[in-house]
Every structure is written in structure tokens, then in C-alpha cells.
Design an enzyme around this catalytic site. Structure first.
Site, PDB file in Angstrom:
ATOM      1  N   HIS A  37      43.502  25.795  22.082  1.00  0.00           N
ATOM      2  CA  HIS A  37      44.778  26.588  22.008  1.00  0.00           C
ATOM      3  C   HIS A  37      46.170  25.773  22.834  1.00  0.00           C
ATOM      4  O   HIS A  37      47.324  24.933  22.396  1.00  0.00           O
ATOM      5  CB  HIS A  37      45.826  27.965  22.805  1.00  0.00           C
ATOM      6  N   GLN A 154      41.132  28.622   6.661  1.00  0.00           N
ATOM      7  CA  GLN A 154      42.902  29.474   7.097  1.00  0.00           C
ATOM      8  C   GLN A 154      44.187  28.585   6.481  1.00  0.00           C
ATOM      9  O   GLN A 154      44.600  28.223   5.931  1.00  0.00           O
ATOM     10  CB  GLN A 154      42.819  29.895   8.427  1.00  0.00           C
ATOM     11  N   SER A 186      36.629  29.700  20.718  1.00  0.00           N
ATOM     12  CA  SER A 186      37.027  30.225  20.469  1.00  0.00           C
ATOM     13  C   SER A 186      36.732  31.748  21.049  1.00  0.00           C
ATOM     14  O   SER A 186      36.356  31.786  21.816  1.00  0.00           O
ATOM     15  CB  SER A 186      35.736  30.404  19.404  1.00  0.00           C
ATOM     16  N   ARG A 188      36.132  33.829  20.773  1.00  0.00           N
ATOM     17  CA  ARG A 188      35.080  34.725  20.189  1.00  0.00           C
ATOM     18  C   ARG A 188      33.915  35.142  21.456  1.00  0.00           C
ATOM     19  O   ARG A 188      32.937  35.227  21.043  1.00  0.00           O
ATOM     20  CB  ARG A 188      35.019  35.061  19.000  1.00  0.00           C
TER      21      ARG A 188
HETATM   22  O1  PAF Z   1      44.014  32.030  13.717  1.00  0.00           O
HETATM   23  C1  PAF Z   1      44.996  32.578  14.672  1.00  0.00           C
HETATM   24  O2  PAF Z   1      44.618  32.525  15.127  1.00  0.00           O
HETATM   25  C2  PAF Z   1      45.213  33.705  13.390  1.00  0.00           C
HETATM   26  O3  PAF Z   1      44.598  33.957  11.804  1.00  0.00           O
HETATM   27  C3  PAF Z   1      46.813  32.964  13.339  1.00  0.00           C
HETATM   28  C4  PAF Z   1      46.883  32.132  12.212  1.00  0.00           C
HETATM   29  C5  PAF Z   1      47.329  33.662  15.052  1.00  0.00           C
HETATM   30  C6  PAF Z   1      47.577  34.444  12.408  1.00  0.00           C
HETATM   31  O4  PAF Z   1      47.430  35.846  13.357  1.00  0.00           O
END
Ligand code: PAF
Length: 288
Positions: A37, A154, A186, A188
Site C-alpha cells: 500500500h 479488479q 497482502s 490476508r
Molecule cells: O483492493 C481493495 O483493497 C478494495 O477492493 C478497494 C479497491 C479498496 C475497494 O474496497
């Protein structure tokens, strides 16, 4: 320290003065931030003057029995980490603020692209992603938004959303950040036990091996995938899918990668359970 806002109206008021002369970037997250992130924020800073990070565990993208309740919520730690990379604003709304009515009566569906891969085992997941990302786009109105390529499907869906709903937002895909042993970072991953954590990089090793095999041999793709699925399963994973697609995920079955008539970028995608963790990874091969 980034400034935190919990209300849409406050964030909008804070961002208003920048809109005429400065570029605003959005990094949407569900929090519990890791180096992957933080790299999204670094990339966002290269594309914009002001970086807004949203932190919202979005209920509409979790199915029944999934980990919505147990998903780690670590706002204070997240804000401290964001301070180290110079994020400007954190938007951390409550569920009520995002969804006055839950589930929201309005839906954002991306169609065919959502019914494959993750969409097969998580049928409403991408509807939830569609609505929350649309709302975040409307709330922040960024010039650019950064998403990780680990969530490959996504990212493809969000690009489609931007095209189809005419959002004036540049979408930047950020390379996957990996641990030293190759495991894609991740939130998770923390569900893995110590022994599962040792095993987890097998997934990425298998993707690399498979990519080389697909490029080098004339063996039928299905045979290579079947052998790979067997190795992954024998290592203790429960495979959700292991598939090869073209880079846009538009080809349902891309069988002729080695054929010169079909030269196009392609991607191997995997989702597999290891204990409590559903791990996602992919390997993109650019040939064009
Ligand atoms: O990838 C993620 O963390 C989520 O799917 C997102 C894009 C923040 C939407 O909730």
C-alpha cells in the site's frame, strides 16, 4: 501526519482549494496497510500534488461467511505508516456515511468481466467493489487513482468502469510488491500459520515456472495447467482457479499463446486457499 476525515462533506471542503491548480490522487484501500500500500502512495505522489488514501472495509464486497467481521482494522497504525510516505489526507468514513441504506438500492455492475475468475466463487464481490469505488471517485474526484496489479481482475474492472461511466480519472496500475521470498504482499497473509507462510511462495514459483513453460514448449496449455494445478494441490493449497487469459481478460480461453497468429500480452492468474488465507497472484507476460 495526514489529516483524517470521517465525513464526506469535510473531505470535500478540505480538497476544494486544491482543485483549480493541483492534481489530486486517490489510493483506495481497506486499511491494515503494508509496504504494498505504501508503494501505491509513493506512485500516487509521482502523479499528483495531493494524495488522499481512503481506508474503508467495504461491507458490500464481502459475501456471507467471508471475513468482513474479522478483517483487521488498524486505523492508528495505518495513519502512522502513511505519515512516513507523506500522504496528505486519510478518508476513513463509517459504514453509515458511505451507505445511508445498506445494502444500497443502486448497483454498479461491470457485466461479463465479473463472472469469471474471482467472480465465480465470489459472485457479488465486484458489484460491491464497483459501487464503493464509484462512490470514492465521486467523493474525492481525483485526477488519478492508483490500484495494485495483484488484484488484476479488479484493476481491469475499474478501467472498464472509468471508460463506461466516463470518469475523468487516470487509472494507474502499480506493480505487485513481494516479500523477499516472492510472496505477494497482502493484508490476508497474516491469516497464515508459520508453516503455511513457509509454503505460500510456492504459488509465485509455480506461476514463474508455468510462464516459462508456456513460452518455451509446444505442450498444450491445458496439460501444463493441469500439471501445475496438481503440484499446487499436492503442496496443500485448495485451488480456486489457475487460468491463462489475455491481458484484458476479454478472451475466455486463450489457448494459442505460442501461435504467432495470436501474439498478444497474456496473464496467468491464480487464487488458492492455504489454511484460512485466500491468496491471489498473477504473472503478466508482455509480448507485444
Ligand atoms: O483492493 C481493495 O483493497 C478494495 O477492493 C478497494 C479497491 C479498496 C475497494 O474496497
Amino acid at each position: 501526519m495526514p489529516t483524517i476525515h470521517h465525513y464526506i462533506s469535510d473531505l470535500r471542503a478540505a480538497l476544494q482549494p486544491y482543485r483549480t491548480a493541483q492534481r489530486i490522487a486517490l489510493v483506495p484501500t481497506m486499511g491494515n496497510l503494508h509496504d504494498g500500500h505504501l508503494e501505491l502512495v509513493n506512485i500516487a505522489k509521482r502523479h499528483a500534488d495531493i494524495v488522499v488514501v481512503s481506508i474503508f472495509v467495504n461491507p458490500t464486497q464481502f459475501g456471507v461467511g467471508e471475513d468482513f467481521d474479522s478483517y483487521p482494522r488498524t486505523l492508528d497504525d495505518d495513519v502512522a505508516k502513511l505519515a512516513t510516505v507523506g500522504a496528505d489526507y486519510v478518508f476513513a468514513p463509517t459504514i453509515d456515511e458511505m451507505y445511508p441504506i445498506l445494502p444500497p438500492p443502486t448497483s454498479v455492475r461491470a457485466g461479463e468481466i465479473t463472472s469469471q475468475l474471482c467472480g465465480q466463487s465470489r459472485p457479488h464481490h465486484f458489484d460491491g467493489v464497483g459501487i464503493v469505488v464509484s462512490k470514492l471517485f465521486n467523493i474525492v474526484q481525483p485526477d488519478v487513482a492508483v490500484f495494485g496489479q495483484k488484484d488484476y481482475q479488479q484493476l481491469a474492472i475499474i478501467k472498464q468502469l472509468v471508460r463506461d461511466l466516463s470518469y475523468q480519472i487516470e487509472i494507474v496500475g502499480a506493480p505487485i510488491i513481494r516479500a523477499a521470498d516472492g510472496l505477494a504482499l497482502s493484508s490476508r497473509n497474516q491469516y497464515l500459520s508459520e508453516s503455511e507462510r513457509q509454503k505460500a511462495p510456492i504459488l509465485q514459483q509455480e506461476l514463474q515456472y508455468l510462464a516459462k513453460q508456456i513460452g518455451d514448449t509446444q505442450q498444450p496449455l491445458e496439460a501444463l495447467l493441469a500439471a501445475s494445478r496438481e503440484r499446487i494441490t499436492n503442496a496443500g493449497f485448495i485451488i480456486d482457479y489457475l487460468e491463462v487469459k489475455n491481458a484484458e481478460l476479454t478472451a475466455v480461453d486463450y489457448k494459442e499463446i505460442n501461435s504467432s497468429a495470436h501474439k498478444q500480452d497474456w496473464v496467468i492468474l491464480v487464487a488458492a486457499w492455504l489454511g484460512r488465507a485466500r491468496l491471489l497472484d498473477n504473472h503478466l507476460v508482455m509480448v507485444s
